[in-house]
Design an enzyme around this catalytic site. Structure first.
Site, PDB file in Angstrom:
ATOM      1  N   LYS A   1       8.502  -5.214  16.584  1.00 15.38           N
ATOM      2  CA  LYS A   1       8.600  -6.524  15.916  1.00 15.38           C
ATOM      3  C   LYS A   1       9.374  -7.502  16.797  1.00 15.38           C
ATOM      4  O   LYS A   1       9.067  -8.692  16.857  1.00 15.38           O
ATOM      5  CB  LYS A   1       9.284  -6.371  14.552  1.00 15.38           C
ATOM      6  CG  LYS A   1       8.429  -5.609  13.535  1.00 15.38           C
ATOM      7  CD  LYS A   1       9.187  -5.345  12.254  1.00 15.38           C
ATOM      8  CE  LYS A   1       8.459  -4.404  11.315  1.00 15.38           C
ATOM      9  NZ  LYS A   1       7.243  -4.888  10.727  1.00 15.38           N
TER      10      LYS A   1
ATOM     11  N   LYS B   1     -15.261  -4.891   2.007  1.00 19.50           N
ATOM     12  CA  LYS B   1     -14.502  -3.960   1.147  1.00 19.50           C
ATOM     13  C   LYS B   1     -14.263  -4.578  -0.232  1.00 19.50           C
ATOM     14  O   LYS B   1     -14.074  -5.801  -0.332  1.00 19.50           O
ATOM     15  CB  LYS B   1     -13.137  -3.637   1.777  1.00 19.50           C
ATOM     16  CG  LYS B   1     -13.212  -2.692   2.957  1.00 19.50           C
ATOM     17  CD  LYS B   1     -11.797  -2.357   3.420  1.00 19.50           C
ATOM     18  CE  LYS B   1     -11.810  -1.491   4.650  1.00 19.50           C
ATOM     19  NZ  LYS B   1     -10.487  -1.417   5.285  1.00 19.50           N
TER      20      LYS B   1
ATOM     21  N   GLY C   1      -3.206  -9.734   5.693  1.00 20.84           N
ATOM     22  CA  GLY C   1      -2.728  -8.464   5.128  1.00 20.84           C
ATOM     23  C   GLY C   1      -2.705  -8.454   3.613  1.00 20.84           C
ATOM     24  O   GLY C   1      -2.060  -7.591   3.016  1.00 20.84           O
ATOM     25  N   ALA C   2      -3.425  -9.390   3.000  1.00 21.46           N
ATOM     26  CA  ALA C   2      -3.373  -9.501   1.531  1.00 21.46           C
ATOM     27  C   ALA C   2      -3.985  -8.292   0.822  1.00 21.46           C
ATOM     28  O   ALA C   2      -3.848  -8.158  -0.392  1.00 21.46           O
ATOM     29  CB  ALA C   2      -4.047 -10.787   1.070  1.00 21.46           C
TER      30      ALA C   2
ATOM     31  N   GLY D   1      -3.074  -5.270   1.827  1.00 24.41           N
ATOM     32  CA  GLY D   1      -2.082  -4.214   2.064  1.00 24.41           C
ATOM     33  C   GLY D   1      -0.950  -4.295   1.056  1.00 24.41           C
ATOM     34  O   GLY D   1      -0.932  -5.171   0.181  1.00 24.41           O
TER      35      GLY D   1
ATOM     36  N   THR E   1       2.503  -4.888   1.355  1.00 22.63           N
ATOM     37  CA  THR E   1       3.408  -6.034   1.462  1.00 22.63           C
ATOM     38  C   THR E   1       2.645  -7.333   1.227  1.00 22.63           C
ATOM     39  O   THR E   1       3.068  -8.196   0.441  1.00 22.63           O
ATOM     40  CB  THR E   1       4.036  -6.038   2.882  1.00 22.63           C
ATOM     41  OG1 THR E   1       4.765  -4.817   3.044  1.00 22.63           O
ATOM     42  CG2 THR E   1       4.944  -7.220   3.092  1.00 22.63           C
ATOM     43  N   GLY E   2       1.508  -7.468   1.915  1.00 16.10           N
ATOM     44  CA  GLY E   2       0.721  -8.702   1.821  1.00 16.10           C
ATOM     45  C   GLY E   2       0.228  -8.964   0.406  1.00 16.10           C
ATOM     46  O   GLY E   2       0.188 -10.102  -0.050  1.00 16.10           O
TER      47      GLY E   2
END
Ligand SMILES: NC(=O)c1ccc[n+]([C@@H]2O[C@H](COP(=O)([O-])OP(=O)(O)OC[C@H]3O[C@@H](n4cnc5c(N)ncnc54)[C@H](OP(=O)(O)O)[C@@H]3O)[C@@H](O)[C@H]2O)c1
Length: 337
Positions: free
Chosen positions: A127, A44, A11-12, A14, A16-17
């Protein structure tokens, strides 16, 4: 801790990531950072950007064969997931792979406000399914929840001066009288706090609450008025009853259209409003009651960015609008907050 930790982040690209990725790569003496990205995103520009900063970017389908995941997780000390709100259950296989690979600390995608499981927030409940898989696997973990980001907590101003950074404009809502205190955090501090937490043996197998200050909406509006010198006269008041009704409508819609972002997001927002303003869950006292450790007590030397400091930067034009790449989606949601 003397040796470097090898950390793999999903998720880097995104919100949070990226905060976590940036904070960890800023500490090369402590962390050796790697990223996990999905094949459809491999080309990307954001992913190319990651490759310029870290040497290992693993392109893997997390719903593909588990052996591939076990291979990239082998030797990893800490696995961190910043997967988007709609994809939480995709982490179930990551948990099993981490166990097989012997990952020393699994940090699932929590990173929301403080809430109990069981019917308060659908997102919290998805979660919970991941947390329960962690516990079934006897996998070492840390679950980190955070305050509501400063970046999505500020009202817009009559002059339009802060519209550039607001996900939704105008944003002049006051919920349930605006009196409920809520934990906040600067999105940029989130990663710095995660860096502290994953280096700290005291946080292993615990829930941790990471935040800066605790303010009500009325206090947030006062800070914005003080810092800007403007008066936010026009305010849209949304009562507790309206929040409950909107949440019920959003729940029904989301159930009817499970894969549709435009149907799911109002439910996430409706649940947050119920959690933050009607129930008033998102406080240090409730976090402590639920068994969370508190970063303000764990790291008294860490001074988080207060909402007021954030507001000053916002007025100077120095804040990045979150979810820039989803601008059109948020425009489509306009008015529904
Ligand atoms: N506390 C708060 O105020 C607050 C605010 C917003 C969100 N949150 C919470 O923070 C958490 C993370 O959300 P976010 O909004 O930061 O996420 P986001 O910006 O939407 O980013 C999601 C990341 O996950 C990656 N991803 C998604 N599916 C993947 C897959 N199958 N394989 C590999 N990577 C995948 C995306 O990669 P691509 O580049 O491939 O898309 C992206 O990097 C959520 O639980 C959310 O509810 C909290």
């Amino acid at each position: 801790m003397t040796s470097k930790q090898r950390v793999l982040i999903l998720g880097a690209t995104g919100q949070t990531g990226k905060s976590i990725f940036d904070a960890l790569v800023a500490e090369p003496e402590s962390f050796e950072v790697e990223a996990l990205v999905r094949p459809s995103s491999a080309e990307k520009p954001e992913v190319k950007g990651l490759s310029r900063v870290v040497s290992k970017v693993h392109v893997i389908d997390i719903s593909g064969p588990i052996d591939e995941l076990v291979r990239v997780m082998t030797g990893v000390d800490v696995f961190i997931s910043g997967i988007d709100a709609m994809s939480q259950l995709a982490q179930l296989q990551l948990v099993r792979a981490a166990k097989q690979a012997g990952v020393k600390r699994f940090v699932p995608c929590a990173f929301i406000t403080i809430a109990p499981p069981g019917g308060v927030m659908a997102l919290r409940d998805s979660k919970e399914e991941v947390y329960q898989e962690i516990w079934r696997q006897f996998l070492p973990y840390t679950i980190i929840d955070v305050g509501y980001w400063h970046q999505i907590s500020f009202p817009t101003l009559p002059s339009g001066r802060v519209d550039y950074a607001s996900v939704i404009t105008p944003n002049i809502n006051i919920h349930a009288g605006g009196t409920a205190p809520n934990m906040l955090v600067d999105l940029r501090d989130l990663g710095r706090l995660v860096a502290r937490i994953i280096k700290d043996p005291r946080t292993l197998n615990h829930f941790v609450a990471a935040y800066s200050d605790v303010l009500s909406e009325n206090e947030i509006y006062s800070v914005m008025e003080e810092v800007s010198g403007e008066k936010i006269v026009e305010r849209k008041h949304i009562s507790a009853e309206e929040i409950i009704t909107q949440r019920a409508e959003a729940t029904a819609k989301a159930k009817a259209e499970p894969g549709n972002w435009l149907a799911q997001t109002p439910l996430f927002l409706g649940d947050y409003n119920y959690n933050k303003y009607v129930r008033g869950d998102n406080t240090p006292a409730y976090a402590k009651y639920l068994g969370y450790l508190d970063t303000r007590e764990l790291y008294p030397d860490f001074t988080p960015t207060s909402f007021k400091e954030f507001a000053k930067e916002l007025l100077k034009g120095g804040i990045e609008r979150p979810y820039g790449r989803y601008r059109e989606r948020f425009e489509a949601l306009k008015g529904g907050k």
